[in-house]
Design an enzyme around this catalytic site. Structure first.
Site, PDB file in Angstrom:
ATOM      1  N   CYS A 172       0.869  -1.177   0.000  1.00 15.83           N
ATOM      2  CA  CYS A 172       0.000   0.000   0.000  1.00 15.83           C
ATOM      3  C   CYS A 172       0.905   1.225   0.000  1.00 15.83           C
ATOM      4  CB  CYS A 172      -0.983  -0.038   1.180  1.00 15.83           C
ATOM      5  SG  CYS A 172      -0.217  -0.136   2.797  1.00 15.83           S
ATOM      6  N   ARG A 189      -2.170  -0.937   5.489  1.00 14.14           N
ATOM      7  CA  ARG A 189      -3.384  -1.482   4.858  1.00 14.14           C
ATOM      8  C   ARG A 189      -3.078  -2.815   4.185  1.00 14.14           C
ATOM      9  NH1 ARG A 189      -4.933   3.634   1.301  1.00 14.14           N
ATOM     10  NH2 ARG A 189      -2.707   4.022   1.546  1.00 14.14           N
TER      11      ARG A 189
END
Lengths: 280, 96
Positions: free
Chosen positions: A235, A240
């Site tokens: 990410c 994430r």
């Protein structure tokens, strides 16, 4: 390994708040959130101060992780339950980090702080901090089968699965950071060539809980990800993508999945590497 | 708890002219609501999410174009569609 070995719901946590062998740990993107309020008896790990080397861009080393967990009163045989805000992004990052250093029993609170709050469950004042006696924690050497580095990513272009879990606007190059952060950044926008854009949010419901294993399997099949092949998730800074790593490695049991924590802030700053713009 | 404030949190230190800002506050009967605000792109995909401040405020740094702002608070979900532009602060007051 089953889903309940790594994921617990709020009722389970509520029932174990006074269990001395269960340590609830809050890890938030907003590291001050714990100071406002938190789940009773939860301790805090600060992803910036506690988990990063203070000088180099890297994690604290094995001895540093041992010192951290010892000071927090976490023992090797404790069940660690992680939760945090922002749909468990940084709690997932900490989960991956605990696994990197070989902790045995670590779980996520499904939905994290948001689900707990939306259910109007009790939180105690930030000043109410539990007293846990220090331990002598022993970590294992980093399990780098879980961690991808920049050369792994370059070698994976066009051959392995690269899953870019950022929002479509970050993937295409319209944004350089998730939209709750200012967009002033030094690196180039875009994505790694051959990466598929499967935003982390497709793994979760609006309340932050994970979708069912059946829904998750269907998602990756529909996106054309051949899970038999090695997979690297990335990410912007690896938090994430730790959530997507959790889904693929822990919930769906895919062994050959790595998280690239250097992620776009590293890749997008490298000189001479290929970058693609636009949507899938 | 102090009362609700209109607009987003303090912008000190932010390069406002280069940012595309979407901000506002979430209130119930004029009082700030603690909850979350989610930003969805033109295709309905999640882009970001923030908790509201103690005064009910929120802010996003987006790109020019159409967005949906979704307030998630205990017992309610409210959507607002907005069009944002660079250098401007698009205000989104949300009453739930």
């Amino acid at each position: 390994m089953s889903r309940s070995d790594v994921l617990v719901d709020a009722d389970w946590v509520q029932a174990h708040l006074d269990d001395p062998k269960v340590v609830v740990v809050e890890v938030d993107e907003d590291t001050a959130a714990y100071d406002k309020n938190h789940i009773r008896n939860a301790v805090r790990i600060d992803w910036k101060k506690d988990l990063q080397d203070p000088v180099r861009r890297d994690f604290v080393d094995q001895a540093g992780f041992e010192a951290l967990l010892s000071a927090k009163g976490i023992a090797n045989d404790d069940t660690v339950v992680l939760y945090g805000g922002n749909n468990n992004w940084f709690a997932s990052y900490a989960f991956w980090y605990f696994k990197l250093y070989g902790h045995g029993d670590v779980r996520l609170l499904d939905g994290g702080r948001k689900k707990w709050e939306l259910d109007s469950r009790d939180l105690v004042d930030g000043a109410e901090v539990p007293a846990r006696a220090a331990t002598t924690y022993k970590a294992q050497a980093q399990n780098t089968s879980l961690r991808a580095f920049r050369d792994d990513v370059l070698a994976a272009i066009g051959s392995k699965n690269l899953v870019d879990v950022r929002s479509p606007d970050e993937f295409s190059g319209r944004l350089l950071a998730p939209a709750h952060l200012p967009q002033e950044q030094s690196q180039r926008p875009g994505h790694v060539p051959s990466a598929r854009n499967i935003p982390w949010s497709k793994n979760a419901n609006d309340d932050g809980t994970f979708k069912s294993n059946e829904e998750l399997t269907a998602l990756y099949q529909a996106e054309g990800v051949d899970l038999a092949k090695d997979t690297i998730a990335y990410c912007r800074i690896g938090e994430r993508s730790a959530l997507t790593w959790f889904v693929l490695h822990q919930l769906l049991g895919q062994e050959n999945v790595k998280n690239y924590d250097g992620s776009w802030t590293e890749y997008g700053s490298l000189v001479g590497v290929p970058i693609e713009l636009g949507s899938n | 708890m102090c009362g609700a404030k209109a607009g987003g949190p303090d912008l000190a230190g932010v390069d406002v002219a280069n940012e595309t800002i979407i901000q506002g506050s979430v209130t119930r009967d004029g009082e700030p609501v603690n909850g979350y605000v989610r930003l969805l792109d033109a295709g309905g995909e999640f882009t970001a999410e923030v908790p509201t401040s103690s005064t009910g405020q929120f802010r996003f740094f987006a790109a020019p174009g159409k967005w949906t702002v979704r307030a998630l608070v205990p017992g309610a979900t409210v959507d607002r569609v907005v069009v944002a532009s660079q250098g401007a602060q698009t205000e989104v007051p949300i009453a739930v």
